[in-house]
Design a protein around this motif. Sequence first.
Motif, PDB file in Angstrom:
ATOM      1  N   MET A   1       0.926  -1.191   0.024  1.00 18.21           N
ATOM      2  CA  MET A   1      -0.059   0.025  -0.096  1.00 18.21           C
ATOM      3  C   MET A   1       0.896   1.133   0.132  1.00 18.21           C
ATOM      4  O   MET A   1       1.663   1.390   0.604  1.00 18.21           O
ATOM      5  CB  MET A   1      -1.090   0.077   1.307  1.00 18.21           C
ATOM      6  CG  MET A   1      -1.960   1.253   1.423  1.00 18.21           C
ATOM      7  SD  MET A   1      -2.946   1.172   2.787  1.00 18.21           S
ATOM      8  CE  MET A   1      -4.131  -0.074   2.393  1.00 18.21           C
ATOM      9  N   GLU A   2       0.393   2.302  -0.712  1.00 17.31           N
ATOM     10  CA  GLU A   2       1.107   3.638  -0.957  1.00 17.31           C
ATOM     11  C   GLU A   2       0.472   4.593   0.061  1.00 17.31           C
ATOM     12  O   GLU A   2      -0.565   4.968  -0.126  1.00 17.31           O
ATOM     13  CB  GLU A   2       1.075   3.894  -2.349  1.00 17.31           C
ATOM     14  CG  GLU A   2       2.164   5.019  -2.613  1.00 17.31           C
ATOM     15  CD  GLU A   2       2.266   5.397  -3.997  1.00 17.31           C
ATOM     16  OE1 GLU A   2       1.760   6.289  -4.700  1.00 17.31           O
ATOM     17  OE2 GLU A   2       2.929   4.644  -4.806  1.00 17.31           O
ATOM     18  N   GLN A   3       1.254   5.273   0.728  1.00 13.97           N
ATOM     19  CA  GLN A   3       0.929   6.342   1.811  1.00 13.97           C
ATOM     20  C   GLN A   3       1.554   7.719   1.401  1.00 13.97           C
ATOM     21  O   GLN A   3       2.819   7.659   1.610  1.00 13.97           O
ATOM     22  CB  GLN A   3       1.065   5.807   3.085  1.00 13.97           C
ATOM     23  CG  GLN A   3       0.447   4.664   3.752  1.00 13.97           C
ATOM     24  CD  GLN A   3       1.270   4.179   5.031  1.00 13.97           C
ATOM     25  OE1 GLN A   3       0.820   4.893   5.939  1.00 13.97           O
ATOM     26  NE2 GLN A   3       2.062   3.157   5.043  1.00 13.97           N
ATOM     27  N   ARG A   4       0.799   8.768   0.992  1.00 16.12           N
ATOM     28  CA  ARG A   4       1.466   9.943   0.903  1.00 16.12           C
ATOM     29  C   ARG A   4       1.735  10.552   2.210  1.00 16.12           C
ATOM     30  O   ARG A   4       0.944  10.437   2.982  1.00 16.12           O
ATOM     31  CB  ARG A   4       0.326  10.745   0.014  1.00 16.12           C
ATOM     32  CG  ARG A   4       1.207  12.352  -0.440  1.00 16.12           C
ATOM     33  CD  ARG A   4       0.105  13.059  -1.047  1.00 16.12           C
ATOM     34  NE  ARG A   4      -0.875  13.604  -0.414  1.00 16.12           N
ATOM     35  CZ  ARG A   4      -1.090  15.025  -0.368  1.00 16.12           C
ATOM     36  NH1 ARG A   4      -0.427  15.771  -1.347  1.00 16.12           N
ATOM     37  NH2 ARG A   4      -1.863  15.523   0.335  1.00 16.12           N
ATOM     38  N   LEU A   5       2.805  11.234   2.303  1.00 13.47           N
ATOM     39  CA  LEU A   5       3.288  11.911   3.586  1.00 13.47           C
ATOM     40  C   LEU A   5       2.224  13.152   3.686  1.00 13.47           C
ATOM     41  O   LEU A   5       2.443  14.146   2.583  1.00 13.47           O
ATOM     42  CB  LEU A   5       4.492  12.343   3.619  1.00 13.47           C
ATOM     43  CG  LEU A   5       5.596  11.183   4.168  1.00 13.47           C
ATOM     44  CD1 LEU A   5       5.803  10.028   3.141  1.00 13.47           C
ATOM     45  CD2 LEU A   5       6.987  11.861   4.440  1.00 13.47           C
ATOM     46  N   PHE A   6       1.761  13.267   4.605  1.00 11.93           N
ATOM     47  CA  PHE A   6       1.047  14.811   4.855  1.00 11.93           C
ATOM     48  C   PHE A   6       1.548  15.193   6.351  1.00 11.93           C
ATOM     49  O   PHE A   6       2.220  16.126   6.175  1.00 11.93           O
ATOM     50  CB  PHE A   6      -0.658  14.454   4.783  1.00 11.93           C
ATOM     51  CG  PHE A   6      -1.466  15.451   4.707  1.00 11.93           C
ATOM     52  CD1 PHE A   6      -1.585  16.561   3.627  1.00 11.93           C
ATOM     53  CD2 PHE A   6      -1.888  16.320   6.016  1.00 11.93           C
ATOM     54  CE1 PHE A   6      -1.867  17.722   3.833  1.00 11.93           C
ATOM     55  CE2 PHE A   6      -2.480  17.564   5.894  1.00 11.93           C
ATOM     56  CZ  PHE A   6      -2.640  18.223   4.845  1.00 11.93           C
ATOM     57  N   THR A   7       0.911  14.557   7.389  1.00 17.52           N
ATOM     58  CA  THR A   7       1.432  14.939   8.519  1.00 17.52           C
ATOM     59  C   THR A   7       2.867  14.950   9.038  1.00 17.52           C
ATOM     60  O   THR A   7       3.682  15.758   9.371  1.00 17.52           O
ATOM     61  CB  THR A   7       0.666  14.542   9.910  1.00 17.52           C
ATOM     62  OG1 THR A   7       0.648  13.119   9.696  1.00 17.52           O
ATOM     63  CG2 THR A   7      -0.953  14.862  10.002  1.00 17.52           C
ATOM     64  N   GLY A   8       3.489  13.972   8.001  1.00 14.52           N
ATOM     65  CA  GLY A   8       4.880  13.627   8.374  1.00 14.52           C
ATOM     66  C   GLY A   8       5.731  14.500   7.410  1.00 14.52           C
ATOM     67  O   GLY A   8       7.010  14.283   7.408  1.00 14.52           O
TER      68      GLY A   8
END
Length: 422
Positions: A1-8
């Motif tokens: 699964m791919e997770q775009r960095l937002f809070t990170g």
Amino acid sequence: MEQRLFTGIRPLYSSSKMNPNEIRIRIRMRDLIEPVVLRHAVDTTMQRYPYFCVELQKKDGQYVFVDNNRPVVISNSFHGVELNAEASNYHMVAFAYQDNWIIFDVFHGLTDGTGAYEVIRTLLYYYCSERYGVKLKEEGIRLAGDEISDEEWTDPVETATDLPTPVRSEIPKALSIIENAQLQDDTVKTVYSVAIDESEFMNFSMDNDGSPGTITALFLSRAVAKLFPNADDPIRVTLCVNQRKALHKPKAHHSLVGGAMLEYKEKMRKWPLDRQATAYRGMVFAQTMDETVLAGVNSLKGLTQMLLSKETDQERLGISAFIAKTTDEILTATVSYVGKANYKEAEKYIRDFRTWTGATGHYPCIEIAAVNGRFTLDFIQPFSSPLIVNAFLKELDDSGITYDLQDVAVLDVPNIRLPWSV
């Protein structure tokens, strides 16, 4: 699964070789570490946290976390290994051990203290069960084979809507310990670890209408005020706030930390301690109401969106440096308390517990841990001078609180390999 960095994304751009934005949890166990058992425990633990088994990549100008099936590294050292590098199999997490210590390193943009505690809770369950041949209770522990809900995966800040509009106001410059104590040439980052009996500190806090976090912030404020009685700038300590409650996302794994600003006002300084504690508690109450926390979330979301709107790493780094400089100017110190660790039956095998953070800024941070019947306060400083620690310990003495200065150590947190510096 791919997770775009937002809070990170903000922690990523605020990280540097000098100040890696990282959480390091150090646990001294009762007995020497068994490396084979630790390997089994880590492998089983990471099955439960697939969103921490990731590699940082850049796609179409944006950073994403993608699945990383390589083993999570365990090194036989106190220093550990560089995260997001070949040495860590390009993971943003790693483990280490030495003698009877277990160490967990994790990128602060991947999670916060609350999320890291969940991993440690799982790890200790598996490690202690096998190491000591016991069957520990499973209640309240996330285990391999659990169904992982969408709430754990989804960034609640990115998906939050209808957030309150933050009130915009200029925050005056705060008292700087480095400037007032003339410590500009003292650049050795140092950790002083202080242990206090849990029941004693809890009883004292409750008797004075406070909590461990607010009382620690108050003692620190009082100590600074006595060291610099003629300073013009206000003393302002931020107490970290878990944003999950206000977001109604208790299971989210992300870095969800806001802050309640506690200003030690001039008129308060002649008050008795219990009245000061009541005032600080009132400040915390007002700033931890859901509406206020969510307004802060909205402000951070706006900063994140501004960062993501920039096309180059250099633009984003410039904005992050400006934000860091502004934050440094308005804070005297930070206090962080996740809450009672509650490592269940595994706690009886723990002898010491330390929480270190790599990005110290230009002000001290006190990380508070409550494990196995005692509080450990880790004073993480961008300088080595014991000035602040000694003044804080005098506050404990004056209040009749027994403590143990366990040790003093140079802050040692491994680097995070950053993609723009490769």
